[in-house]
Design a protein around this motif. Structure first.
Motif, PDB file in Angstrom:
ATOM      1  N   GLY A   1       2.204 -22.551   5.190  1.00  0.00           N
ATOM      2  CA  GLY A   1       1.391 -21.741   6.077  1.00  0.00           C
ATOM      3  C   GLY A   1       0.169 -22.512   6.448  1.00  0.00           C
ATOM      4  N   VAL A   2      -0.908 -21.871   6.868  1.00  0.00           N
ATOM      5  CA  VAL A   2      -2.342 -22.341   7.333  1.00  0.00           C
ATOM      6  C   VAL A   2      -3.138 -21.431   6.352  1.00  0.00           C
ATOM      7  N   PRO A   3      -4.046 -22.295   5.780  1.00  0.00           N
ATOM      8  CA  PRO A   3      -5.067 -21.619   4.669  1.00  0.00           C
ATOM      9  C   PRO A   3      -5.696 -20.760   5.624  1.00  0.00           C
ATOM     10  N   MET A   4      -6.434 -19.788   4.977  1.00  0.00           N
ATOM     11  CA  MET A   4      -7.200 -18.904   5.837  1.00  0.00           C
ATOM     12  C   MET A   4      -6.399 -17.644   6.329  1.00  0.00           C
ATOM     13  N   LEU A   5      -5.194 -18.111   7.176  1.00  0.00           N
ATOM     14  CA  LEU A   5      -4.235 -17.055   7.610  1.00  0.00           C
ATOM     15  C   LEU A   5      -3.515 -16.705   6.672  1.00  0.00           C
ATOM     16  N   ILE A   6      -3.184 -17.401   5.716  1.00  0.00           N
ATOM     17  CA  ILE A   6      -2.206 -17.114   4.436  1.00  0.00           C
ATOM     18  C   ILE A   6      -3.358 -15.886   3.446  1.00  0.00           C
ATOM     19  N   GLU A   7      -4.277 -16.328   3.420  1.00  0.00           N
ATOM     20  CA  GLU A   7      -4.874 -15.532   2.460  1.00  0.00           C
ATOM     21  C   GLU A   7      -5.472 -14.287   3.037  1.00  0.00           C
ATOM     22  N   ALA A   8      -5.546 -14.361   4.360  1.00  0.00           N
ATOM     23  CA  ALA A   8      -5.652 -13.137   5.254  1.00  0.00           C
ATOM     24  C   ALA A   8      -4.765 -12.224   5.331  1.00  0.00           C
ATOM     25  N   THR A   9      -3.693 -12.666   5.638  1.00  0.00           N
ATOM     26  CA  THR A   9      -2.393 -12.181   5.468  1.00  0.00           C
ATOM     27  C   THR A   9      -2.124 -11.515   4.235  1.00  0.00           C
ATOM     28  N   GLY A  10      -2.462 -12.083   2.934  1.00  0.00           N
ATOM     29  CA  GLY A  10      -2.272 -11.472   1.818  1.00  0.00           C
ATOM     30  C   GLY A  10      -3.368 -10.338   1.528  1.00  0.00           C
ATOM     31  N   MET A  11      -4.542 -10.424   2.219  1.00  0.00           N
ATOM     32  CA  MET A  11      -5.684  -9.334   2.090  1.00  0.00           C
ATOM     33  C   MET A  11      -5.037  -8.250   2.727  1.00  0.00           C
ATOM     34  N   VAL A  12      -4.630  -8.182   4.104  1.00  0.00           N
ATOM     35  CA  VAL A  12      -4.089  -7.040   4.816  1.00  0.00           C
ATOM     36  C   VAL A  12      -2.755  -6.562   4.107  1.00  0.00           C
ATOM     37  N   ALA A  13      -1.893  -7.432   3.596  1.00  0.00           N
ATOM     38  CA  ALA A  13      -0.858  -6.805   3.035  1.00  0.00           C
ATOM     39  C   ALA A  13      -1.125  -6.141   1.832  1.00  0.00           C
ATOM     40  N   GLY A  14      -1.879  -6.410   0.950  1.00  0.00           N
ATOM     41  CA  GLY A  14      -2.469  -5.748  -0.189  1.00  0.00           C
ATOM     42  C   GLY A  14      -3.004  -4.325   0.255  1.00  0.00           C
ATOM     43  N   TYR A  15      -3.756  -4.500   1.052  1.00  0.00           N
ATOM     44  CA  TYR A  15      -4.386  -3.223   1.856  1.00  0.00           C
ATOM     45  C   TYR A  15      -3.415  -2.077   2.195  1.00  0.00           C
ATOM     46  N   LEU A  16      -2.504  -2.447   3.037  1.00  0.00           N
ATOM     47  CA  LEU A  16      -1.436  -1.927   3.388  1.00  0.00           C
ATOM     48  C   LEU A  16      -0.460  -1.057   2.248  1.00  0.00           C
ATOM     49  N   ALA A  17      -0.387  -2.170   1.262  1.00  0.00           N
ATOM     50  CA  ALA A  17       0.737  -1.653  -0.019  1.00  0.00           C
ATOM     51  C   ALA A  17      -0.251  -0.555  -0.590  1.00  0.00           C
ATOM     52  N   ALA A  18      -1.590  -0.606  -0.814  1.00  0.00           N
ATOM     53  CA  ALA A  18      -2.503   0.161  -1.409  1.00  0.00           C
ATOM     54  C   ALA A  18      -2.455   1.709  -0.744  1.00  0.00           C
ATOM     55  N   GLU A  19      -2.281   1.458   0.485  1.00  0.00           N
ATOM     56  CA  GLU A  19      -2.336   2.777   1.455  1.00  0.00           C
ATOM     57  C   GLU A  19      -0.850   3.339   1.280  1.00  0.00           C
ATOM     58  N   GLN A  20       0.027   2.393   1.162  1.00  0.00           N
ATOM     59  CA  GLN A  20       1.631   2.918   1.031  1.00  0.00           C
ATOM     60  C   GLN A  20       1.736   3.785  -0.525  1.00  0.00           C
ATOM     61  N   ASP A  21       0.917   3.195  -1.457  1.00  0.00           N
ATOM     62  CA  ASP A  21       0.860   3.661  -2.692  1.00  0.00           C
ATOM     63  C   ASP A  21       0.340   5.344  -2.662  1.00  0.00           C
ATOM     64  N   ARG A  22      -0.678   5.342  -1.763  1.00  0.00           N
ATOM     65  CA  ARG A  22      -1.392   6.684  -1.552  1.00  0.00           C
ATOM     66  C   ARG A  22      -0.608   7.639  -0.513  1.00  0.00           C
ATOM     67  N   GLY A  23       0.416   7.265   0.020  1.00  0.00           N
ATOM     68  CA  GLY A  23       1.282   7.962   0.556  1.00  0.00           C
ATOM     69  C   GLY A  23       1.020   7.799   2.020  1.00  0.00           C
ATOM     70  N   ARG A  24      -0.214   7.032   2.515  1.00  0.00           N
ATOM     71  CA  ARG A  24      -0.615   7.146   4.050  1.00  0.00           C
ATOM     72  C   ARG A  24       0.308   6.133   4.942  1.00  0.00           C
ATOM     73  N   ILE A  25       0.950   5.493   4.384  1.00  0.00           N
ATOM     74  CA  ILE A  25       1.925   4.498   4.871  1.00  0.00           C
ATOM     75  C   ILE A  25       3.229   4.785   4.526  1.00  0.00           C
ATOM     76  N   ARG A  26       4.235   4.837   5.438  1.00  0.00           N
ATOM     77  CA  ARG A  26       5.642   5.240   4.973  1.00  0.00           C
ATOM     78  C   ARG A  26       6.071   4.084   3.984  1.00  0.00           C
ATOM     79  N   VAL A  27       7.033   4.694   3.072  1.00  0.00           N
ATOM     80  CA  VAL A  27       7.248   3.968   2.065  1.00  0.00           C
ATOM     81  C   VAL A  27       8.537   2.850   2.436  1.00  0.00           C
ATOM     82  N   GLU A  28       9.022   3.030   3.564  1.00  0.00           N
ATOM     83  CA  GLU A  28      10.056   2.280   4.116  1.00  0.00           C
ATOM     84  C   GLU A  28       9.491   0.840   5.002  1.00  0.00           C
ATOM     85  N   ALA A  29       8.246   0.910   5.102  1.00  0.00           N
ATOM     86  CA  ALA A  29       7.397   0.169   5.830  1.00  0.00           C
ATOM     87  C   ALA A  29       7.279  -1.124   4.920  1.00  0.00           C
ATOM     88  N   ASP A  30       7.680  -2.284   5.729  1.00  0.00           N
ATOM     89  CA  ASP A  30       7.670  -3.676   5.373  1.00  0.00           C
ATOM     90  C   ASP A  30       6.196  -4.053   5.395  1.00  0.00           C
TER      91      ASP A  30
END
Length: 197
Positions: free
Chosen positions: A124-153
């Protein structure tokens, strides 16, 4: 003054100068002479702290990607609050109107820099890889709180958001997309995965 403090100050002065040149003139104008001239220091100063110019650039990229990792924790803390699309719109708008987008262009433009960065970022490309991880982490946290569907990748959603954000923002000489354009991308990518929408 302690040596560590002086070293950090010189490094930051050189990094800030490199960012200014990069933002103003683009990746192909970024040379050791341009950086030291912008920083107002002798050319030898850069080579006193770095083995060569690509080593300097690699340290710049690594330093700035570390800042994204710090933002990741703060972003996760906001999970559960506010509108998810609005939050990610702000994150992507800030990311791609900042020096991060210019650093991505720099990494893409310089083969030797990419080769050096492969030591720490094998894919991958540095900066983009870290940014992707940041957004995935946020979406996972929202998923844990039930605001993103559990089946969402969330990893694929994050890749899609970062890739789309980069594509609409990649031309440094063109008009940057406004917040409305970024909002539309985020809303489209997340359509059907946010509960209650």
């Amino acid at each position: 003054m302690p040596t560590g403090v002086a070293l950090r100050d010189v490094r930051e002065q050189l990094f800030a100068a490199a960012e200014r040149v990069l933002l103003r003139d683009g990746p192909y104008a970024l040379t050791s002479r341009a950086v030291t001239t912008e920083a107002g220091v002798a050319k030898g100063v850069l080579h006193r702290y770095f083995t060569d110019f690509d080593a300097f650039l690699a340290e710049l990229v690594l330093d700035r990607t570390a800042a994204i990792r710090l933002q990741e924790a703060a972003l996760r803390e906001t999970a559960g609050d506010g509108d998810i699309v609005d939050t990610l719109t702000r994150v992507l708008t800030d990311l791609f109107t900042s020096v991060a987008a210019a650093i991505v262009a720099l990494v893409i433009a310089r083969d030797e820099l990419r080769a050096r960065l492969r030591e720490t970022t094998p894919v991958g490309v540095p900066m983009l890889i870290e940014a992707t991880g940041m957004v995935a982490g946020y979406l996972a946290a929202e998923q844990d709180r039930g605001r993103i569907r559990v089946e969402a990748d969330v990893n694929t959603l994050a890749l899609t958001l970062i890739g789309s954000g980069h594509l609409i923002s990649a031309d440094r000489t063109g008009t940057r997309p406004g917040e409305a354009a970024v909002h539309k991308v985020v809303a489209t990518v997340l359509a059907g995965v946010i509960r209650g929408r």
